[in-house]
Write an enzyme that holds these catalytic residues in place. Structure first.
Site, PDB file in Angstrom:
ATOM      1  N   HIS A   1      32.283  43.233  19.552  1.00 42.72           N
ATOM      2  CA  HIS A   1      32.626  44.014  18.027  1.00 42.72           C
ATOM      3  C   HIS A   1      32.784  43.099  17.150  1.00 42.72           C
ATOM      4  CE1 HIS A   1      36.548  42.553  19.760  1.00 42.72           C
ATOM      5  NE2 HIS A   1      36.871  42.441  18.292  1.00 42.72           N
TER       6      HIS A   1
ATOM      7  N   HIS B   1      31.815  38.723  12.120  1.00 38.58           N
ATOM      8  CA  HIS B   1      31.228  37.875  13.171  1.00 38.58           C
ATOM      9  C   HIS B   1      31.513  38.844  14.297  1.00 38.58           C
ATOM     10  CE1 HIS B   1      35.622  36.940  13.357  1.00 38.58           C
ATOM     11  NE2 HIS B   1      35.468  36.896  14.505  1.00 38.58           N
TER      12      HIS B   1
END
EC number: 3.1.-.-
Length: 171
Positions: free
Chosen positions: A34, A115
């Site tokens: 995620h 990220h």
């Protein structure tokens, strides 16, 4: 209860991230790959109703966004986290900022660096070795994300979806 707000990338990108996470991320079994939009936070049942209302409004006011992964990087020397770096687009930054205002007001622990984590809690030697290998690989991935998710943490430490919000209100 502890909550968090994330974007889930496509299965293709999740599969690539998981190919490393299985070995290098002890959180592999607790949450799928995620991109964190807002750090975890505590909220009561009453507070979460306000949060959900705000997130519905945020979703309506936002548009689907482009997730562009360009390289592998690390937060070293702050901590030994290896990740797929996402381009910090205005849409991503705006969504994150909105998730720290109103009913969600608070200060992020770190500045927003979009990220997808592929490794963490590595020894310094292992971190250096794995990052060196990954940096030699080309990674170029782009996709459109049309939803974000409010998650909550279960007693066993794993995370599950509380509610999903379509960007642009699904229109």
């Amino acid at each position: 209860m502890k909550y968090g707000i994330v974007l889930f990338p496509s299965k293709k990108l999740q599969d690539l991230a998981n190919s490393y996470r299985k070995r290098y991320d002890p959180s592999y079994a607790l949450i799928p790959p995620h991109l964190t939009v807002r750090d975890p936070f505590e909220a009561t049942e009453q507070e979460i109703e306000q949060v959900v209302s705000q997130l519905r409004q945020t979703a309506k006011e936002s548009h689907p966004l482009v997730l562009k992964i360009t390289k592998y990087s690390s937060f070293s020397p702050v901590n030994n986290v290896i990740y797929m770096k996402a381009e910090p687009t205005e849409e991503l930054k705006s969504l994150s900022e909105k998730c720290y205002s109103g009913a969600l007001s608070g200060e992020p622990e770190y500045s927003f660096v979009p990220h997808v984590t592929v490794g963490q809690k590595l020894s310094s030697d292992e971190h250096s070795d794995v990052l060196g290998q990954l940096k030699m690989q080309d990674i170029s991935h782009e996709e459109v994300i049309d939803r974000f998710h409010l998650l909550y943490q279960l007693d066993n430490g794993s995370w599950t979806v509380y509610e999903t919000f379509l960007l642009g209100g699904g229109e």
